[in-house]
Structures are given as C-alpha cells and as structure tokens.
Design an enzyme around this catalytic site. Structure first.
Site, PDB file in Angstrom:
ATOM      1  N   CYS A 124       0.807  -1.212   0.000  1.00 11.93           N
ATOM      2  CA  CYS A 124       0.000   0.000   0.000  1.00 11.93           C
ATOM      3  C   CYS A 124       0.846   1.270   0.000  1.00 11.93           C
ATOM      4  O   CYS A 124       0.325   2.371  -0.203  1.00 11.93           O
ATOM      5  CB  CYS A 124      -0.936   0.000   1.203  1.00 11.93           C
ATOM      6  SG  CYS A 124      -2.003  -1.465   1.277  1.00 11.93           S
ATOM      7  N   HIS A 281      -3.046   6.817   3.005  1.00 18.22           N
ATOM      8  CA  HIS A 281      -3.527   5.542   2.481  1.00 18.22           C
ATOM      9  C   HIS A 281      -4.908   5.264   3.042  1.00 18.22           C
ATOM     10  O   HIS A 281      -5.166   5.443   4.231  1.00 18.22           O
ATOM     11  CB  HIS A 281      -2.551   4.424   2.874  1.00 18.22           C
ATOM     12  CG  HIS A 281      -3.087   3.045   2.636  1.00 18.22           C
ATOM     13  ND1 HIS A 281      -3.714   2.677   1.465  1.00 18.22           N
ATOM     14  CD2 HIS A 281      -3.101   1.934   3.436  1.00 18.22           C
ATOM     15  CE1 HIS A 281      -4.078   1.413   1.542  1.00 18.22           C
ATOM     16  NE2 HIS A 281      -3.728   0.951   2.721  1.00 18.22           N
ATOM     17  N   ASN A 312     -10.261  -0.431   0.353  1.00 20.39           N
ATOM     18  CA  ASN A 312      -8.794  -0.393   0.360  1.00 20.39           C
ATOM     19  C   ASN A 312      -8.278  -0.901  -0.979  1.00 20.39           C
ATOM     20  O   ASN A 312      -8.338  -2.099  -1.265  1.00 20.39           O
ATOM     21  CB  ASN A 312      -8.265  -1.262   1.508  1.00 20.39           C
ATOM     22  CG  ASN A 312      -6.748  -1.256   1.614  1.00 20.39           C
ATOM     23  OD1 ASN A 312      -6.050  -0.834   0.695  1.00 20.39           O
ATOM     24  ND2 ASN A 312      -6.228  -1.739   2.724  1.00 20.39           N
TER      25      ASN A 312
END
Length: 356
Positions: A124, A281, A312
């Site tokens: 990520c 993020h 996500n």
C-alpha cells in the site's frame, strides 16, 4: 587528473506533479453483498472501517487495463502524449505474472516505447515509493517526464470467506505524471520498512507452494515443500489469498505513521496549517481520524476519505483519493498535500507535494 573529471552534464532541477488520472471500476459492492459471504453486518463494517461500498473490476479487466486507463487520463491532464514519457514506474502487488513487468506493457500500450519501465512492490506504500523514484529521476536529469501508476486488483486475491479481510479489499488505479519545474513541487520522501513484522500482511500461500500442491514433483525436497504448505494452511484453497493481522496493523499504523507524516512535513519545511489537503492511504477511517488528531491538522485541511465508497485499493488508494479531491474541487490547483502510504512489508513512505 581523474578526480577532476565530471560525470554528466545535466544540472540539478526541480520536479512536480503535472497531471492526475484515475480508473474506478463500475461494479459497486455494498456491505449487504459482503455479508452474504461472511457473518457480519453493515453496521459492524462501517464502525470498524468506515467502508460503505467498494469497487471490483470485471473478471476480464486486469491490472494492466486499469493502469492504462488511469495513465492515459493523467497524460491528458498534463497535456502530454505517450511519446513524451521517459520512464514508467508502476506500483502493484496484484499483477498475476512474475514477469514481464506490468509497467512495460502499459508503456507499450500508451506509445511510450522505448521508455524505461519497471514495477515496484511495496504494498500500500507503493505509489508513494513511485513518487519518490519519479521525482529523483526528473531532478537528476535521468528522465524528463515520469509516469507513476498505483494499481491493484485485490479482488483476485481476496478470500471472500475470510471474515478479517473480505470486506476490506478493492480494485482501482491512479496515476500521475511527474515532470520538471522551476520550483520544488515534491518534497523529500521519508520512508522505511520493518521486515520483522512481515507476517502482518502477506499472501497465505507462495507461488512455489501453489505449484507443489497442484502438481507435486518427485523427490524428497518437493515432498517436504508440499508437507510444509499443507501444514501452514491445511484448510485453505491452493491460492495466494491475502491475510492480515488486523489489530497488529491497526496499532502500528495509528502509533507509528503519524510521526512519519510529521517528519515529511518537517523535511519539506511545511507546517500543518500550510497544508490544503491530507491524503493518507485509505486503509481504515479510524486510522485516518487518529492520524489527523495526532498531527493536529486544522479544520482548513481537507482530509481524503475515499475509503468510504472505494475500500482499500492498496497502491491505488493515495492517487485515487488525490484525484477525487481535485475532481470535486475540494482543494485548489497548486495547493499543498501531505501524502503517506503504509502497509505490507511493513513498509511506508510519505512526502509533501504541490497539486497540479
């Protein structure tokens, strides 16, 4: 005499983001649908993560397809074409081939050949790693324009029966074009890793274990691999689904990432009140809220909350969230944004950028 010889003739220059693009898959999956896979509820998912819906790409749409679309939009926003690109840096953990790199295929589709092209695997945090690399390539004179893409199709690696992850992961792509600038538009990157916590986010099965479980080869070594694979995940289908130690990652992100973000502000010589946007993020709304509180961000700073309807998307989450703030007119052109990505590795990277 050799000590007086200079290598290279390109003077140091600055870099900035010239354009942003995004690809959001059309299929929307709400929490009610997720709860047909696992024993959960819409209320529980919202309270724990902030996620209401997420996007999944169609089976025939891959990482390369999504990356190409986002990259083409970023180039158009920058007023450039594929032949203007000198390097393509693509961050992903879900390209289903070990080789060739997805970046090379994307470069070819965009008409950027013979640009340098390579993939970055930093989970990520991958996009922010890519921004660091792209900025350095431009500043150092190695490239004139660098295309940085964050893209993941995590639906291919999500176990829909895993109650700890089935509601989290999603698909998407975001891209930026980095080019030369008279003034600094990308601050120093603060990054790092903690491989001692590598098991916190990982694939359940390695490619080697997958091969041995599907078609065991002869020999003691192959038998041992198969035995170890079966012991590690006796009930799992032979596929490298993602698994996550949720509480471990949550605590690490809440307590360790705000100091990293602050260091990025300090390195850029920027105060919290100077920011127009904070783009972390998009892993969990509670993590975002905790970081905002620890950084003491004023109400004037717009906080990216793309997670609410995108889930996500790993390496794609930061550029997608940045693109939405710009597209919705929530931040001004030329405004300052603090970016931070963190996740598998465990890895992290943060920098302050001037928005296009």
């Amino acid at each position: 005499m050799s000590g007086a010889v200079r290598i290279g003739t390109t003077p140091s220059r600055q870099a900035r983001i010239l354009g942003v693009g995004a690809h959001r898959p059309p299929r929307v999956i709400d929490n009610a649908e997720v709860c047909t896979w696992i024993d959960s509820s819409d209320e529980w998912i919202r309270q724990r993560t902030g996620i209401v819906t997420r996007r999944w790409a169609a089976p025939e749409v891959g990482v390369v397809d999504m990356a190409e679309d986002a990259a083409a939009k970023a180039l158009a926003a920058a007023g450039l074409a594929g032949e203007d690109v000198d390097a393509v840096v693509l961050a992903t953990v879900s390209h289903p081939y070990q080789t060739p790199a997805a970046a090379a295929i994307v470069a070819d589709r965009l008409g950027a050949t013979p640009a340098a092209a390579f993939d970055v695997s930093a989970g990520c945090a991958g996009f922010c790693h890519g921004v660091a690399l792209g900025a350095d390539l431009v500043r150092g004179g190695t490239a004139g324009h660098v295309l940085v893409v964050g893209v993941d199709k995590l639906s291919d690696f999500t176990d829909v029966h895993d109650r700890s992850t089935a509601f989290l992961f999603a698909d998407g792509a975001g891209a930026v074009v980095i080019g030369p600038s008279e003034e600094a538009g990308i601050g120093p990157t603060v990054w790092g890793s903690d491989g001692g916590q590598a098991d916190a986010i990982r694939s359940k099965v390695s490619w080697l274990q997958l091969r041995e479980r599907e078609a065991p080869a002869a020999g003691a070594a192959a038998e041992q691999v198969a035995v170890e694979a079966a012991a590690a995940a006796p009930e799992q289908a032979p596929w490298p689904y993602l698994e996550q130690a949720g509480q471990t990652v949550f605590r690490w992100a809440v307590w360790q990432m705000a100091p990293v973000a602050q260091r990025a502000l300090d390195a850029a010589g920027v105060r919290a009140e100077d920011l127009d946007a904070f783009v972390p993020h998009q892993a969990n709304a509670r993590i975002i809220d905790a970081m905002v509180k620890q950084l003491k961000l004023p109400e004037s700073v717009r906080i990216a909350r793309d997670i609410v309807d995108m889930g996500n998307t790993s390496a794609a989450s930061v550029p997608l969230a940045m693109e939405r703030l710009l597209a919705d007119g929530e931040v001004p052109s030329g405004g300052l944004a603090l970016l931070i990505g963190y996740g598998a590795g465990l890895s992290y990277a943060a920098q302050v950028v001037r928005l296009p």
